[in-house]
Design a protein around this motif. Structure first.
Motif, PDB file in Angstrom:
ATOM      1  N   GLU A   1     -30.176  -5.434 -24.459  1.00 24.41           N
ATOM      2  CA  GLU A   1     -29.980  -6.872 -24.705  1.00 24.41           C
ATOM      3  C   GLU A   1     -29.546  -7.554 -23.408  1.00 24.41           C
ATOM      4  O   GLU A   1     -28.478  -8.166 -23.332  1.00 24.41           O
ATOM      5  CB  GLU A   1     -28.913  -7.059 -25.799  1.00 24.41           C
ATOM      6  CG  GLU A   1     -29.271  -6.385 -27.109  1.00 24.41           C
ATOM      7  CD  GLU A   1     -29.411  -7.382 -28.255  1.00 24.41           C
ATOM      8  OE1 GLU A   1     -29.655  -8.571 -27.971  1.00 24.41           O
ATOM      9  OE2 GLU A   1     -29.272  -6.969 -29.399  1.00 24.41           O
ATOM     10  N   PHE A   2     -30.392  -7.477 -22.379  1.00 25.94           N
ATOM     11  CA  PHE A   2     -29.983  -7.944 -21.050  1.00 25.94           C
ATOM     12  C   PHE A   2     -29.743  -9.459 -21.005  1.00 25.94           C
ATOM     13  O   PHE A   2     -28.824  -9.924 -20.363  1.00 25.94           O
ATOM     14  CB  PHE A   2     -31.012  -7.528 -19.986  1.00 25.94           C
ATOM     15  CG  PHE A   2     -31.141  -6.042 -19.848  1.00 25.94           C
ATOM     16  CD1 PHE A   2     -30.058  -5.268 -19.458  1.00 25.94           C
ATOM     17  CD2 PHE A   2     -32.336  -5.398 -20.153  1.00 25.94           C
ATOM     18  CE1 PHE A   2     -30.160  -3.884 -19.346  1.00 25.94           C
ATOM     19  CE2 PHE A   2     -32.449  -4.016 -20.049  1.00 25.94           C
ATOM     20  CZ  PHE A   2     -31.363  -3.255 -19.643  1.00 25.94           C
ATOM     21  N   ARG A   3     -30.614 -10.238 -21.686  1.00 27.52           N
ATOM     22  CA  ARG A   3     -30.426 -11.692 -21.657  1.00 27.52           C
ATOM     23  C   ARG A   3     -29.092 -12.075 -22.290  1.00 27.52           C
ATOM     24  O   ARG A   3     -28.330 -12.880 -21.742  1.00 27.52           O
ATOM     25  CB  ARG A   3     -31.568 -12.393 -22.411  1.00 27.52           C
ATOM     26  CG  ARG A   3     -31.546 -13.922 -22.229  1.00 27.52           C
ATOM     27  CD  ARG A   3     -32.124 -14.682 -23.416  1.00 27.52           C
ATOM     28  NE  ARG A   3     -31.329 -14.540 -24.628  1.00 27.52           N
ATOM     29  CZ  ARG A   3     -30.186 -15.183 -24.843  1.00 27.52           C
ATOM     30  NH1 ARG A   3     -29.677 -15.992 -23.920  1.00 27.52           N
ATOM     31  NH2 ARG A   3     -29.512 -15.013 -25.964  1.00 27.52           N
ATOM     32  N   LEU A   4     -28.795 -11.466 -23.440  1.00 27.31           N
ATOM     33  CA  LEU A   4     -27.537 -11.759 -24.138  1.00 27.31           C
ATOM     34  C   LEU A   4     -26.337 -11.361 -23.280  1.00 27.31           C
ATOM     35  O   LEU A   4     -25.352 -12.103 -23.172  1.00 27.31           O
ATOM     36  CB  LEU A   4     -27.502 -11.021 -25.475  1.00 27.31           C
ATOM     37  CG  LEU A   4     -26.215 -11.182 -26.298  1.00 27.31           C
ATOM     38  CD1 LEU A   4     -26.005 -12.625 -26.712  1.00 27.31           C
ATOM     39  CD2 LEU A   4     -26.251 -10.280 -27.528  1.00 27.31           C
ATOM     40  N   VAL A   5     -26.407 -10.186 -22.649  1.00 22.99           N
ATOM     41  CA  VAL A   5     -25.284  -9.724 -21.818  1.00 22.99           C
ATOM     42  C   VAL A   5     -25.103 -10.648 -20.612  1.00 22.99           C
ATOM     43  O   VAL A   5     -23.975 -11.039 -20.286  1.00 22.99           O
ATOM     44  CB  VAL A   5     -25.482  -8.255 -21.371  1.00 22.99           C
ATOM     45  CG1 VAL A   5     -24.391  -7.831 -20.392  1.00 22.99           C
ATOM     46  CG2 VAL A   5     -25.471  -7.322 -22.589  1.00 22.99           C
ATOM     47  N   ARG A   6     -26.192 -11.023 -19.957  1.00 20.44           N
ATOM     48  CA  ARG A   6     -26.079 -11.912 -18.800  1.00 20.44           C
ATOM     49  C   ARG A   6     -25.431 -13.253 -19.193  1.00 20.44           C
ATOM     50  O   ARG A   6     -24.533 -13.743 -18.530  1.00 20.44           O
ATOM     51  CB  ARG A   6     -27.464 -12.168 -18.185  1.00 20.44           C
ATOM     52  CG  ARG A   6     -27.410 -13.084 -16.960  1.00 20.44           C
ATOM     53  CD  ARG A   6     -28.785 -13.400 -16.407  1.00 20.44           C
ATOM     54  NE  ARG A   6     -29.384 -12.245 -15.763  1.00 20.44           N
ATOM     55  CZ  ARG A   6     -30.453 -11.588 -16.216  1.00 20.44           C
ATOM     56  NH1 ARG A   6     -31.061 -11.976 -17.332  1.00 20.44           N
ATOM     57  NH2 ARG A   6     -30.929 -10.547 -15.558  1.00 20.44           N
ATOM     58  N   GLU A   7     -25.896 -13.829 -20.298  1.00 18.32           N
ATOM     59  CA  GLU A   7     -25.334 -15.102 -20.764  1.00 18.32           C
ATOM     60  C   GLU A   7     -23.855 -14.941 -21.122  1.00 18.32           C
ATOM     61  O   GLU A   7     -23.027 -15.795 -20.780  1.00 18.32           O
ATOM     62  CB  GLU A   7     -26.126 -15.589 -21.977  1.00 18.32           C
ATOM     63  CG  GLU A   7     -25.693 -16.961 -22.488  1.00 18.32           C
ATOM     64  CD  GLU A   7     -26.641 -17.503 -23.541  1.00 18.32           C
ATOM     65  OE1 GLU A   7     -27.659 -18.112 -23.143  1.00 18.32           O
ATOM     66  OE2 GLU A   7     -26.386 -17.325 -24.749  1.00 18.32           O
ATOM     67  N   SER A   8     -23.521 -13.830 -21.782  1.00 16.40           N
ATOM     68  CA  SER A   8     -22.131 -13.575 -22.187  1.00 16.40           C
ATOM     69  C   SER A   8     -21.225 -13.395 -20.973  1.00 16.40           C
ATOM     70  O   SER A   8     -20.094 -13.907 -20.941  1.00 16.40           O
ATOM     71  CB  SER A   8     -22.044 -12.334 -23.076  1.00 16.40           C
ATOM     72  OG  SER A   8     -22.865 -12.463 -24.207  1.00 16.40           O
ATOM     73  N   LEU A   9     -21.707 -12.662 -19.973  1.00 11.38           N
ATOM     74  CA  LEU A   9     -20.905 -12.447 -18.760  1.00 11.38           C
ATOM     75  C   LEU A   9     -20.619 -13.769 -18.058  1.00 11.38           C
ATOM     76  O   LEU A   9     -19.496 -14.018 -17.606  1.00 11.38           O
ATOM     77  CB  LEU A   9     -21.649 -11.498 -17.805  1.00 11.38           C
ATOM     78  CG  LEU A   9     -21.751 -10.038 -18.248  1.00 11.38           C
ATOM     79  CD1 LEU A   9     -22.723  -9.278 -17.351  1.00 11.38           C
ATOM     80  CD2 LEU A   9     -20.393  -9.350 -18.248  1.00 11.38           C
ATOM     81  N   ALA A  10     -21.628 -14.629 -17.971  1.00  8.97           N
ATOM     82  CA  ALA A  10     -21.433 -15.933 -17.318  1.00  8.97           C
ATOM     83  C   ALA A  10     -20.437 -16.771 -18.115  1.00  8.97           C
ATOM     84  O   ALA A  10     -19.598 -17.482 -17.540  1.00  8.97           O
ATOM     85  CB  ALA A  10     -22.772 -16.657 -17.198  1.00  8.97           C
TER      86      ALA A  10
END
Length: 507
Positions: free
Chosen positions: A64-73
């Motif tokens: 779930e790379f898109r979700l993780v990237r958005e969550s990290l930001a």
């Protein structure tokens, strides 16, 4: 159409984090907004989370790379927007080679450190556990990384307060019982849950943000089939006296591929969860099972020297996450991402339904939802929430705010100052305004809770019941005795008629 009826651009059904986030975003873009919530703000899923603003390290295993990237930001955004209720937290992951090889965890942490820009949070590194570690002697190695902690229930309330400041009409204890398209408008019938009164309002657009009830609203109020199914996944937590003295949280791997957090909680406690089990039934009746209790105790005891049993449990809570049904085999593999379903009835009276989501990305979800709704409102302005502090968050660090409060109110006990700053930030001045001594704060109910704060929570934060007050607006249910709770309940109900209480929910 009767033009004397109240008319709104947007009516949001559901006062969880996605509902209040959407109401705030829309109100800030110049739309006339109403939100209705059948119970208390955040009273279901949104106040029963693991209290984390996190990227979701384990979601990397499900790609779930898109979700993780958005969550990290969003971790960085939230720490700046709400420094009173969001704070950085270091996590320790004890290594169990038979569960996941070290290279896999290091690769995951490398991605975690680099998928998004970090400005306030420190990166990850390997650690060695010494003999005085709280972990059992056999556990020698591990990893440490950063995420964030949030007071989830207060996050919901502060979004609602901010929405009200932008002109939104926030109605708690108000249920949407019917919504029909009439010409180019929604005709919505609302039922007040305290008085039983009904009211009809009109709205040009509707958002269904009713969380675990998102599909049910189609049956009960909209009289049409739901466009998506939700999979209800129960997460339960237990609270016990603190397992160790360290500031860090722990993330524990288990044989069944699930992970359990052990998080420092309200200074003197440890919060242990979650369980991730499929759930059928009424979301409002959700509760921890004996199996879940045993499961959480067992995993904590397999890692920590400090052993616990069911008699140590101070309180428990369970929440139901309405996850998008992606037909995954296991509850923990179901996507935490969200989907927005738009039905505009052939160009008239749009309905946007929110399926899924997680507390960390609520702001981005709300922004995406209002971007979709804005196409029907040419007057709506652009996105704005990323840099706007939440109410009480207009300060840089808690220590400086504590010092400045101490200068204005030198008689305030330090423990109370600390709690006020962590809950209300600069809004503490609204509670304390004009007080010259502790006596000026009125009756003391125990654990540093005074009448001034109770009155503030009733008049400014939609507080009705004891549970609203001691579990969602504060966490003082951990500290107040049964007798003190009884006194508080008497104050909440005895001093207010049903009509006054109904008026509170319209504030």
């Amino acid at each position: 159409m009767n033009t004397e009826r109240p008319t709104f651009d947007l009516l949001v059904v559901g006062g969880g984090i996605n509902g209040v986030g959407s109401a705030l975003d829309a109100a800030g873009r110049g739309l006339k907004v109403m939100l209705c919530e059948m119970n208390d703000l955040g009273s279901a899923t949104s106040s029963n989370s693991s209290k984390l603003i996190h990227g979701g390290l384990r979601y990397l295993e499900h790609y779930e790379f898109r979700l993780v990237r958005e969550s990290l930001a969003e971790r960085e955004v939230m720490i700046k927007k709400a420094p009173h209720i969001v704070r950085p937290l270091r996590f320790r992951l004890p290594h169990q080679p038979h569960l996941r090889p070290a290279w896999m965890i290091r690769a995951g942490l490398f991605l975690y450190d680099h998928l998004s820009t970090r400005t306030t949070l420190a990166g990850s590194h390997n650690i060695q556990f010494s003999a005085d570690s709280p972990l059992k002697a056999g556990i020698k190695k591990g990893f440490e990384y950063s995420d964030g902690w949030v007071d989830d229930a207060r996050l919901v309330v502060l979004n609602a307060v901010a929405a009200r400041e932008k002109g939104a009409d926030i109605r708690t204890r108000t249920r949407c019982i019917k919504a029909v398209r009439e010409q180019n408008m929604w005709q919505v019938t609302l039922e007040h849950q305290i008085t039983g009164d009904t009211e009809v309002v009109y709205a040009r657009a509707l958002i269904n943000a009713s969380g675990p009830w998102v599909s049910k609203l189609f049956d009960s109020a909209l009289a049409s089939p739901a466009p998506q199914n939700v999979r209800l996944v129960k997460g339960s937590h237990i609270v016990v006296p603190r397992l160790h003295d360290e500031a860090e949280a722990y993330i524990l791997q288990n044989e069944d591929d699930r992970i359990v957090f052990v998080i420092p909680f309200e200074d003197d406690f440890s919060l242990i969860g979650t369980t991730d089990v499929d759930y059928q039934g009424d979301p409002s009746q959700v509760a921890i099972s004996e199996e879940e209790t045993d499961y959480l105790i067992e995993i904590a005891n397999s890692y920590f020297k400090q052993q616990i049993n069911s008699r140590d449990i101070v309180t428990t809570y369970s929440g139901v996450r309405p996850l998008l049904d992606d037909e995954s085999d296991s509850a923990q593999a179901v996507t935490r991402d969200y989907t927005l379903e738009l039905d505009d009835g052939n160009g008239r009276a749009p309905l946007l339904s929110i399926f899924g989501g997680k507390i960390t990305t609520y702001r981005k979800l709300a922004e995406a939802a209002i971007d979709r709704i804005s196409q029907y409102f040419p007057q709506a302005t652009g996105t704005w929430t990323e840099t706007a502090p939440l109410p009480g968050g207009e300060f840089t660090d808690k220590e400086s705010l504590k010092v400045s409060l101490g200068r204005v109110y030198p008689w305030l006990p330090e423990a109370l100052t600390t709690r006020l700053v962590r809950s209300y930030g600069t809004l503490s001045h609204q509670i304390l305004d004009g007080a010259k001594s502790l006596e000026d704060l009125g009756q003391h109910y125990g654990a540093g809770l005074y009448q001034r704060e109770v009155d503030y929570l009733i008049t400014r934060e939609w507080t009705h019941t004891l549970e609203d007050l001691i579990w969602r607006r504060t966490k003082l249910g951990l500290r107040l005795s049964a007798e003190q709770c009884h006194d508080l309940e008497n104050y909440l109900t005895g001093n207010r008629t049903p009509q006054q209480r109904a008026n509170d929910s319209h504030h």
